[in-house]
Design a protein around this motif. Structure first.
Motif, PDB file in Angstrom:
ATOM      1  N   GLU A   5      42.016   5.500 -20.506  1.00  0.00           N
ATOM      2  CA  GLU A   5      42.740   5.062 -21.719  1.00  0.00           C
ATOM      3  C   GLU A   5      43.936   5.964 -21.953  1.00  0.00           C
ATOM      4  O   GLU A   5      45.015   5.505 -22.298  1.00  0.00           O
ATOM      5  CB  GLU A   5      41.851   5.133 -22.980  1.00  0.00           C
ATOM      6  CG  GLU A   5      40.766   4.094 -23.045  1.00  0.00           C
ATOM      7  CD  GLU A   5      39.437   4.597 -22.506  1.00  0.00           C
ATOM      8  OE1 GLU A   5      38.410   4.086 -22.940  1.00  0.00           O
ATOM      9  OE2 GLU A   5      39.430   5.523 -21.657  1.00  0.00           O
ATOM     10  N   GLY A   6      43.721   7.264 -21.748  1.00  0.00           N
ATOM     11  CA  GLY A   6      44.786   8.250 -21.972  1.00  0.00           C
ATOM     12  C   GLY A   6      45.957   8.054 -21.022  1.00  0.00           C
ATOM     13  O   GLY A   6      47.074   8.508 -21.294  1.00  0.00           O
ATOM     14  N   ILE A  22      33.768   4.113 -12.352  1.00  0.00           N
ATOM     15  CA  ILE A  22      35.047   4.826 -12.202  1.00  0.00           C
ATOM     16  C   ILE A  22      35.429   5.267 -13.611  1.00  0.00           C
ATOM     17  O   ILE A  22      35.898   4.467 -14.419  1.00  0.00           O
ATOM     18  CB  ILE A  22      36.135   3.913 -11.576  1.00  0.00           C
ATOM     19  CG1 ILE A  22      35.669   3.391 -10.211  1.00  0.00           C
ATOM     20  CG2 ILE A  22      37.459   4.637 -11.445  1.00  0.00           C
ATOM     21  CD1 ILE A  22      36.579   2.351  -9.579  1.00  0.00           C
ATOM     22  N   VAL A  23      35.175   6.535 -13.913  1.00  0.00           N
ATOM     23  CA  VAL A  23      35.323   6.981 -15.301  1.00  0.00           C
ATOM     24  C   VAL A  23      36.408   8.048 -15.441  1.00  0.00           C
ATOM     25  O   VAL A  23      37.222   8.020 -16.361  1.00  0.00           O
ATOM     26  CB  VAL A  23      33.974   7.516 -15.836  1.00  0.00           C
ATOM     27  CG1 VAL A  23      34.096   7.906 -17.300  1.00  0.00           C
ATOM     28  CG2 VAL A  23      32.885   6.451 -15.678  1.00  0.00           C
ATOM     29  N   THR A  24      36.413   8.989 -14.498  1.00  0.00           N
ATOM     30  CA  THR A  24      37.408  10.063 -14.575  1.00  0.00           C
ATOM     31  C   THR A  24      38.462   9.840 -13.510  1.00  0.00           C
ATOM     32  O   THR A  24      38.133   9.719 -12.331  1.00  0.00           O
ATOM     33  CB  THR A  24      36.716  11.430 -14.348  1.00  0.00           C
ATOM     34  OG1 THR A  24      35.616  11.506 -15.261  1.00  0.00           O
ATOM     35  CG2 THR A  24      37.661  12.572 -14.608  1.00  0.00           C
ATOM     36  N   PRO A  25      39.744   9.773 -13.895  1.00  0.00           N
ATOM     37  CA  PRO A  25      40.803   9.539 -12.901  1.00  0.00           C
ATOM     38  C   PRO A  25      40.859  10.652 -11.852  1.00  0.00           C
ATOM     39  O   PRO A  25      40.648  11.827 -12.173  1.00  0.00           O
ATOM     40  CB  PRO A  25      42.084   9.530 -13.732  1.00  0.00           C
ATOM     41  CG  PRO A  25      41.645   9.302 -15.135  1.00  0.00           C
ATOM     42  CD  PRO A  25      40.272   9.864 -15.257  1.00  0.00           C
ATOM     43  N   THR A  26      41.132  10.277 -10.608  1.00  0.00           N
ATOM     44  CA  THR A  26      41.282  11.270  -9.542  1.00  0.00           C
ATOM     45  C   THR A  26      42.685  11.878  -9.654  1.00  0.00           C
ATOM     46  O   THR A  26      43.530  11.389 -10.408  1.00  0.00           O
ATOM     47  CB  THR A  26      41.147  10.618  -8.148  1.00  0.00           C
ATOM     48  OG1 THR A  26      42.240   9.688  -7.981  1.00  0.00           O
ATOM     49  CG2 THR A  26      39.832   9.888  -7.971  1.00  0.00           C
ATOM     50  N   ASP A  27      42.926  12.892  -8.857  1.00  0.00           N
ATOM     51  CA  ASP A  27      44.199  13.604  -8.872  1.00  0.00           C
ATOM     52  C   ASP A  27      45.381  12.640  -8.688  1.00  0.00           C
ATOM     53  O   ASP A  27      46.324  12.631  -9.475  1.00  0.00           O
ATOM     54  CB  ASP A  27      44.146  14.644  -7.736  1.00  0.00           C
ATOM     55  CG  ASP A  27      45.288  15.624  -7.853  1.00  0.00           C
ATOM     56  OD1 ASP A  27      45.725  15.866  -8.993  1.00  0.00           O
ATOM     57  OD2 ASP A  27      45.748  16.144  -6.824  1.00  0.00           O
ATOM     58  N   GLY A  52      41.160   7.303  -4.079  1.00  0.00           N
ATOM     59  CA  GLY A  52      41.280   6.426  -5.247  1.00  0.00           C
ATOM     60  C   GLY A  52      42.661   5.827  -5.390  1.00  0.00           C
ATOM     61  O   GLY A  52      43.108   5.485  -6.473  1.00  0.00           O
ATOM     62  N   LYS A  53      43.364   5.677  -4.242  1.00  0.00           N
ATOM     63  CA  LYS A  53      44.738   5.174  -4.361  1.00  0.00           C
ATOM     64  C   LYS A  53      44.793   3.679  -4.706  1.00  0.00           C
ATOM     65  O   LYS A  53      45.762   3.222  -5.295  1.00  0.00           O
ATOM     66  CB  LYS A  53      45.560   5.477  -3.108  1.00  0.00           C
ATOM     67  CG  LYS A  53      45.057   4.812  -1.865  1.00  0.00           C
ATOM     68  CD  LYS A  53      45.829   5.276  -0.645  1.00  0.00           C
ATOM     69  CE  LYS A  53      45.128   4.922   0.626  1.00  0.00           C
ATOM     70  NZ  LYS A  53      44.702   3.547   0.757  1.00  0.00           N
ATOM     71  N   THR A  54      43.741   2.902  -4.369  1.00  0.00           N
ATOM     72  CA  THR A  54      43.774   1.471  -4.724  1.00  0.00           C
ATOM     73  C   THR A  54      43.910   1.319  -6.238  1.00  0.00           C
ATOM     74  O   THR A  54      44.701   0.514  -6.715  1.00  0.00           O
ATOM     75  CB  THR A  54      42.516   0.735  -4.216  1.00  0.00           C
ATOM     76  OG1 THR A  54      42.350   1.032  -2.837  1.00  0.00           O
ATOM     77  CG2 THR A  54      42.648  -0.768  -4.388  1.00  0.00           C
ATOM     78  N   ALA A  55      43.154   2.122  -6.989  1.00  0.00           N
ATOM     79  CA  ALA A  55      43.285   2.049  -8.454  1.00  0.00           C
ATOM     80  C   ALA A  55      44.609   2.656  -8.904  1.00  0.00           C
ATOM     81  O   ALA A  55      45.206   2.211  -9.885  1.00  0.00           O
ATOM     82  CB  ALA A  55      42.120   2.761  -9.126  1.00  0.00           C
ATOM     83  N   THR A 334      33.934   9.887   5.862  1.00  0.00           N
ATOM     84  CA  THR A 334      32.743  10.419   5.198  1.00  0.00           C
ATOM     85  C   THR A 334      33.168  11.109   3.901  1.00  0.00           C
ATOM     86  O   THR A 334      34.366  11.234   3.636  1.00  0.00           O
ATOM     87  CB  THR A 334      31.972  11.410   6.117  1.00  0.00           C
ATOM     88  OG1 THR A 334      30.795  11.832   5.418  1.00  0.00           O
ATOM     89  CG2 THR A 334      32.783  12.627   6.489  1.00  0.00           C
ATOM     90  N   ALA A 335      32.181  11.524   3.103  1.00  0.00           N
ATOM     91  CA  ALA A 335      32.447  12.243   1.839  1.00  0.00           C
ATOM     92  C   ALA A 335      33.371  11.455   0.926  1.00  0.00           C
ATOM     93  O   ALA A 335      34.334  11.983   0.395  1.00  0.00           O
ATOM     94  CB  ALA A 335      33.036  13.629   2.135  1.00  0.00           C
ATOM     95  N   ARG A 336      33.076  10.161   0.750  1.00  0.00           N
ATOM     96  CA  ARG A 336      33.892   9.343  -0.148  1.00  0.00           C
ATOM     97  C   ARG A 336      33.379   9.494  -1.565  1.00  0.00           C
ATOM     98  O   ARG A 336      32.216   9.799  -1.780  1.00  0.00           O
ATOM     99  CB  ARG A 336      33.782   7.858   0.229  1.00  0.00           C
ATOM    100  CG  ARG A 336      33.941   7.555   1.695  1.00  0.00           C
ATOM    101  CD  ARG A 336      35.353   7.625   2.110  1.00  0.00           C
ATOM    102  NE  ARG A 336      36.047   6.415   1.742  1.00  0.00           N
ATOM    103  CZ  ARG A 336      37.050   5.916   2.425  1.00  0.00           C
ATOM    104  NH1 ARG A 336      37.458   6.520   3.514  1.00  0.00           N
ATOM    105  NH2 ARG A 336      37.664   4.824   2.050  1.00  0.00           N
ATOM    106  N   ALA A 337      34.267   9.201  -2.514  1.00  0.00           N
ATOM    107  CA  ALA A 337      33.901   9.120  -3.935  1.00  0.00           C
ATOM    108  C   ALA A 337      33.073  10.326  -4.397  1.00  0.00           C
ATOM    109  O   ALA A 337      32.028  10.200  -5.006  1.00  0.00           O
ATOM    110  CB  ALA A 337      33.123   7.825  -4.189  1.00  0.00           C
ATOM    111  N   GLY A 338      33.548  11.524  -4.023  1.00  0.00           N
ATOM    112  CA  GLY A 338      32.917  12.743  -4.542  1.00  0.00           C
ATOM    113  C   GLY A 338      31.657  13.201  -3.815  1.00  0.00           C
ATOM    114  O   GLY A 338      31.093  14.230  -4.144  1.00  0.00           O
ATOM    115  N   LYS A 339      31.186  12.429  -2.828  1.00  0.00           N
ATOM    116  CA  LYS A 339      29.970  12.862  -2.101  1.00  0.00           C
ATOM    117  C   LYS A 339      30.359  13.866  -1.012  1.00  0.00           C
ATOM    118  O   LYS A 339      31.522  14.023  -0.688  1.00  0.00           O
ATOM    119  CB  LYS A 339      29.297  11.649  -1.442  1.00  0.00           C
ATOM    120  CG  LYS A 339      28.757  10.636  -2.450  1.00  0.00           C
ATOM    121  CD  LYS A 339      27.805   9.665  -1.752  1.00  0.00           C
ATOM    122  CE  LYS A 339      27.153   8.713  -2.737  1.00  0.00           C
ATOM    123  NZ  LYS A 339      28.099   7.758  -3.306  1.00  0.00           N
TER     124      LYS A 339
END
Length: 373
Positions: A5-6, A22-27, A52-55, A334-339
């Motif tokens: 929202e911000g 998807i709650v906190t925006p990535t860098d 997270g470039k698609t978003a 590998t290691a997608r979405a914070g994993k």
């Protein structure tokens, strides 16, 4: 912590994002979204797959669309059909609770007539591979005259797949463009040419620092072994991973086929994807991998483009790639979405020196793994 929202994203879309966790925006989202929402702009953003470039480009693009106008207003170009399908699917999920925006994915390897009839329905955003888009334009099946925004996703991948001519052609068709947004993991010379030829002189450049380009959640490891010991070393590694799933990379089609056969012979649920597979066969292998019937996918660099399968714990480099950019692309599976994930290279003594270059050029560090018997 700044939430979506911000950044200026509407409540309906935020609701769709929250449902996708998807709650906190990535860098990259924090850097790019406010710029793209602020007004007409050209942007060159360096971002890896999985950041997270698609978003980052998708949310501002959706906001620009006027659902009441029944014309194509946004165009997203992707290197592979997998990526095109995945981007279209993701955008569609984002708008679950907002105005109806129609998104169509078009790509090679699928009957063109079916795509032509799909495009006769109102379409606001087209996600396309470059070759197929040109075929559709030549057949007058798609009208790009009202397109306001063009996104080049994984631009360096499109280039290395030989799409430079098509990209030049497409960017020359679209006259009334307000925005050109280019996303690329690396900015090689060919991308530089596209930027200077087609993008505004004051295009905003967003560079993810070298240290941020490679995912921090990946642990880079290597094991030194002779060619004759490689298969056994890989089998021991796979055994140590229990039921975990991953991609094993080879340099050539022949090597992927051979290795897949060797793994199957050892009772490992594996299959190969490479350039000689028909699209139908490739889809079948990918389906089996996605629904977890297969544990291991053996792939060449080109055939693995655009693959996004969640929950992969490791990437194994059975043969090292041609260059360090490919190492980044491979590891990013590998290691997608914070994993967290492991990227392991099986190398001989001479190749271990190449890893030193990766450390220097990519700002990563490798841990040497001892052989186990």
């Amino acid at each position: 912590m700044k939430k979506f929202e911000g950044l200026g994203i509407s409540t309906g879309i935020v609701k769709g994002l929250t449902e996708l966790n998807i709650v906190t925006p990535t860098d990259i989202q924090k850097k790019v979204i406010p710029i793209l929402l602020a007004g007409k702009t050209d942007i060159v953003a360096q971002a890896q797959t999985g950041t997270g470039k698609t978003a980052a480009y998708g949310l501002p693009l959706l906001k620009q669309i006027d659902p009441k106008l029944e014309s194509v207003q946004g165009l997203i170009l992707c290197p592979t059909r997998e990526l095109a399908k995945q981007v279209a699917k993701q955008l569609f999920k984002f708008i679950k609770y907002s105005d109806k925006i129609f998104i169509e994915a078009v790509y090679g390897g699928e009957k063109i007539d079916r795509q032509i009839s799909a495009l006769q329905r109102p379409t606001h955003i087209i996600v396309a591979t470059p070759g197929r888009l040109i075929d559709l334009v030549n057949k007058k099946a798609v009208d790009l005259r009202k397109v306001k925004t063009v996104v080049l996703d994984e631009a360096d991948e499109m280039l290395s797949m030989g799409f430079k001519k098509e990209l030049d052609e497409i960017l020359s068709f679209v006259h009334s463009i307000d925005n050109k947004w280019l996303f690329s993991a690396t900015i090689p010379h060919g991308i530089q040419q596209i930027i200077s030829k087609h993008m505004s002189k004051d295009a905003v450049k967003i560079e993810v620092k070298k240290a941020d380009v490679v995912n921090k959640n990946i642990s880079h490891q290597y094991l030194v072994c002779d060619e004759s010991e490689k298969l056994e070393a890989l089998l021991l590694f796979l055994k140590s991973q229990h039921k975990n799933r991953g991609v094993v990379f080879c340099k050539t089609k022949a090597a992927t086929q051979k290795l897949a056969k060797q793994l199957i012979a050892k009772n490992i649920a594996a299959d190969a994807i490479h350039g000689d597979l028909l699209q139908k066969e490739r889809d079948k292998v990918m389906r089996a991998f996605k629904n977890e019937t297969l544990r291991i996918l053996v792939a060449t660099d080109v055939s693995a483009r655009g693959i996004d399968v969640s929950g992969l714990t490791f990437v194994a480099h059975y043969q090292l790639p041609e260059n360090d950019e490919y190492y980044t692309h491979r590891s990013g599976r590998t290691a997608r979405a914070g994993k967290e994930g492991v990227s392991i290279s099986f190398v001989n003594n001479a190749e271990a020196k190449t890893l030193k270059n990766y450390e220097r050029n990519l700002g990563i560090s490798f841990t040497k793994i001892k052989k186990t018997r």
